[in-house]
Design a protein around this motif. Structure first.
Motif, PDB file in Angstrom:
ATOM      1  N   ASP A  35       0.948  -1.167  -0.155  1.00 55.16           N
ATOM      2  CA  ASP A  35      -0.086  -0.099  -0.038  1.00 55.16           C
ATOM      3  C   ASP A  35       0.911   1.352   0.183  1.00 55.16           C
ATOM      4  O   ASP A  35       0.619   2.113  -0.650  1.00 55.16           O
ATOM      5  CB  ASP A  35      -0.800   0.015   1.197  1.00 55.16           C
ATOM      6  CG  ASP A  35      -1.930  -1.115   1.026  1.00 55.16           C
ATOM      7  OD1 ASP A  35      -2.155  -1.663   0.207  1.00 55.16           O
ATOM      8  OD2 ASP A  35      -2.745  -1.489   2.208  1.00 55.16           O
ATOM      9  N   LEU A  36       1.755   1.350   0.794  1.00 56.59           N
ATOM     10  CA  LEU A  36       2.725   2.338   0.898  1.00 56.59           C
ATOM     11  C   LEU A  36       3.501   2.637  -0.430  1.00 56.59           C
ATOM     12  O   LEU A  36       3.553   3.628  -0.846  1.00 56.59           O
ATOM     13  CB  LEU A  36       3.669   2.116   2.038  1.00 56.59           C
ATOM     14  CG  LEU A  36       4.904   3.316   2.413  1.00 56.59           C
ATOM     15  CD1 LEU A  36       3.956   4.458   2.747  1.00 56.59           C
ATOM     16  CD2 LEU A  36       5.823   2.911   3.451  1.00 56.59           C
ATOM     17  N   TRP A  37       4.025   1.507  -1.190  1.00 57.27           N
ATOM     18  CA  TRP A  37       4.605   1.834  -2.192  1.00 57.27           C
ATOM     19  C   TRP A  37       3.687   2.091  -3.465  1.00 57.27           C
ATOM     20  O   TRP A  37       4.508   2.854  -4.247  1.00 57.27           O
ATOM     21  CB  TRP A  37       5.431   0.215  -2.780  1.00 57.27           C
ATOM     22  CG  TRP A  37       6.098   0.238  -4.144  1.00 57.27           C
ATOM     23  CD1 TRP A  37       5.436  -0.170  -5.304  1.00 57.27           C
ATOM     24  CD2 TRP A  37       7.475   0.882  -4.269  1.00 57.27           C
ATOM     25  NE1 TRP A  37       6.575   0.016  -6.100  1.00 57.27           N
ATOM     26  CE2 TRP A  37       7.566   0.787  -5.607  1.00 57.27           C
ATOM     27  CE3 TRP A  37       8.257   1.463  -3.363  1.00 57.27           C
ATOM     28  CZ2 TRP A  37       9.046   1.003  -6.020  1.00 57.27           C
ATOM     29  CZ3 TRP A  37       9.389   1.695  -4.035  1.00 57.27           C
ATOM     30  CH2 TRP A  37       9.725   1.840  -5.043  1.00 57.27           C
ATOM     31  N   GLN A  38       2.695   1.940  -3.437  1.00 57.45           N
ATOM     32  CA  GLN A  38       1.635   2.444  -4.475  1.00 57.45           C
ATOM     33  C   GLN A  38       1.194   3.691  -4.167  1.00 57.45           C
ATOM     34  O   GLN A  38       0.447   4.359  -5.037  1.00 57.45           O
ATOM     35  CB  GLN A  38       0.548   1.516  -4.330  1.00 57.45           C
ATOM     36  CG  GLN A  38       0.891  -0.022  -5.009  1.00 57.45           C
ATOM     37  CD  GLN A  38       1.482  -0.054  -6.346  1.00 57.45           C
ATOM     38  OE1 GLN A  38       1.194   0.815  -7.226  1.00 57.45           O
ATOM     39  NE2 GLN A  38       2.556  -0.947  -6.489  1.00 57.45           N
ATOM     40  N   HIS A  39       1.464   4.431  -3.157  1.00 51.98           N
ATOM     41  CA  HIS A  39       1.094   5.836  -2.818  1.00 51.98           C
ATOM     42  C   HIS A  39       1.687   6.704  -3.622  1.00 51.98           C
ATOM     43  O   HIS A  39       2.860   6.572  -4.051  1.00 51.98           O
ATOM     44  CB  HIS A  39       1.480   6.088  -1.277  1.00 51.98           C
ATOM     45  CG  HIS A  39       1.001   7.318  -0.731  1.00 51.98           C
ATOM     46  ND1 HIS A  39       1.171   8.809  -1.087  1.00 51.98           N
ATOM     47  CD2 HIS A  39      -0.285   7.515   0.070  1.00 51.98           C
ATOM     48  CE1 HIS A  39       0.510   9.404  -0.433  1.00 51.98           C
ATOM     49  NE2 HIS A  39      -0.369   8.789   0.128  1.00 51.98           N
ATOM     50  N   PRO A  40       0.875   7.734  -4.174  1.00 54.42           N
ATOM     51  CA  PRO A  40       1.256   8.662  -5.280  1.00 54.42           C
ATOM     52  C   PRO A  40       2.416   9.495  -4.847  1.00 54.42           C
ATOM     53  O   PRO A  40       3.379   9.609  -5.683  1.00 54.42           O
ATOM     54  CB  PRO A  40       0.080   9.630  -5.282  1.00 54.42           C
ATOM     55  CG  PRO A  40      -1.204   8.878  -5.115  1.00 54.42           C
ATOM     56  CD  PRO A  40      -0.688   7.977  -3.932  1.00 54.42           C
ATOM     57  N   LYS A  41       2.659   9.832  -3.610  1.00 52.06           N
ATOM     58  CA  LYS A  41       3.816  10.590  -3.408  1.00 52.06           C
ATOM     59  C   LYS A  41       5.134   9.793  -3.335  1.00 52.06           C
ATOM     60  O   LYS A  41       6.001  10.327  -3.782  1.00 52.06           O
ATOM     61  CB  LYS A  41       3.330  11.358  -1.875  1.00 52.06           C
ATOM     62  CG  LYS A  41       2.691  12.534  -1.837  1.00 52.06           C
ATOM     63  CD  LYS A  41       2.486  13.177  -0.512  1.00 52.06           C
ATOM     64  CE  LYS A  41       1.604  14.244  -0.703  1.00 52.06           C
ATOM     65  NZ  LYS A  41       1.470  14.803   0.680  1.00 52.06           N
ATOM     66  N   VAL A  42       5.017   8.740  -2.882  1.00 49.38           N
ATOM     67  CA  VAL A  42       6.138   7.742  -3.187  1.00 49.38           C
ATOM     68  C   VAL A  42       6.656   7.416  -4.322  1.00 49.38           C
ATOM     69  O   VAL A  42       7.870   7.303  -4.908  1.00 49.38           O
ATOM     70  CB  VAL A  42       5.835   6.336  -2.303  1.00 49.38           C
ATOM     71  CG1 VAL A  42       6.954   5.244  -2.516  1.00 49.38           C
ATOM     72  CG2 VAL A  42       5.514   6.381  -0.770  1.00 49.38           C
ATOM     73  N   GLN A  43       5.549   7.310  -5.589  1.00 53.52           N
ATOM     74  CA  GLN A  43       6.096   6.844  -6.716  1.00 53.52           C
ATOM     75  C   GLN A  43       6.578   8.170  -7.294  1.00 53.52           C
ATOM     76  O   GLN A  43       7.409   8.040  -8.193  1.00 53.52           O
ATOM     77  CB  GLN A  43       4.612   6.492  -7.502  1.00 53.52           C
ATOM     78  CG  GLN A  43       4.234   4.825  -7.156  1.00 53.52           C
ATOM     79  CD  GLN A  43       5.078   4.023  -7.442  1.00 53.52           C
ATOM     80  OE1 GLN A  43       5.763   4.038  -8.262  1.00 53.52           O
ATOM     81  NE2 GLN A  43       5.425   3.321  -6.370  1.00 53.52           N
ATOM     82  N   GLU A  44       5.953   9.394  -6.973  1.00 54.42           N
ATOM     83  CA  GLU A  44       6.746  10.621  -7.206  1.00 54.42           C
ATOM     84  C   GLU A  44       8.223  10.621  -7.049  1.00 54.42           C
ATOM     85  O   GLU A  44       8.987  11.064  -7.903  1.00 54.42           O
ATOM     86  CB  GLU A  44       5.935  11.735  -6.626  1.00 54.42           C
ATOM     87  CG  GLU A  44       6.435  13.198  -7.267  1.00 54.42           C
ATOM     88  CD  GLU A  44       5.668  14.393  -6.603  1.00 54.42           C
ATOM     89  OE1 GLU A  44       6.261  15.529  -6.493  1.00 54.42           O
ATOM     90  OE2 GLU A  44       4.654  14.147  -5.959  1.00 54.42           O
ATOM     91  N   GLN A  45       8.354  10.354  -5.593  1.00 56.47           N
ATOM     92  CA  GLN A  45       9.767  10.377  -5.420  1.00 56.47           C
ATOM     93  C   GLN A  45      10.672   9.350  -6.231  1.00 56.47           C
ATOM     94  O   GLN A  45      11.800   9.554  -6.402  1.00 56.47           O
ATOM     95  CB  GLN A  45       9.903  10.249  -3.982  1.00 56.47           C
ATOM     96  CG  GLN A  45       9.193  11.385  -3.097  1.00 56.47           C
ATOM     97  CD  GLN A  45       9.917  12.583  -3.560  1.00 56.47           C
ATOM     98  OE1 GLN A  45      11.265  12.595  -3.712  1.00 56.47           O
ATOM     99  NE2 GLN A  45       9.436  13.750  -3.458  1.00 56.47           N
TER     100      GLN A  45
END
Length: 104
Positions: A35-45
């Motif tokens: 879930d954390l990996w799929q978060h948009p902010k994580v993917q942006e980074q």
């Protein structure tokens, strides 16, 4: 002998019970991680990190090639010394005047 058998049975039971509880906990942690990996902010980074890696890759590749060349030269010198044995002429350290290592 009975004590060893009791210890082994106890260890086996503990392993089975621990594995079941461990698997459930592992599955929860794994789901949260996904879930954390799929978060948009994580993917942006992640995207920023990939862009930076692409930008720096040529510089890193050049420095790695230079370092490899230096290591190859040093290893070649060391192997040459070993292959030629003690009868090979002594090498002078960089910056040492020619003939400075000889005795008069």
């Amino acid at each position: 002998m009975k004590a060893k058998a009791t210890l082994l049975v106890g260890a086996a039971i503990g392993y089975v019970l621990g594995a079941r509880a461990g698997r459930q906990r592992y599955d929860k942690i794994k789901a949260r991680g996904q879930d954390l990996w799929q978060h948009p902010k994580v993917q942006e980074q992640v995207g920023h990190a990939q862009d930076l890696a692409r930008e720096k890759a040529p510089d890193v590749q050049q420095k790695l090639a230079e370092a490899t060349s230096r290591v190859t030269a040093v290893v070649g010198d060391k192997l040459g010394d070993k292959l030629h044995g003690d009868d090979a002429p002594a090498r002078e350290a960089p910056g040492t005047p020619p003939g400075a290592h000889r005795s008069a």
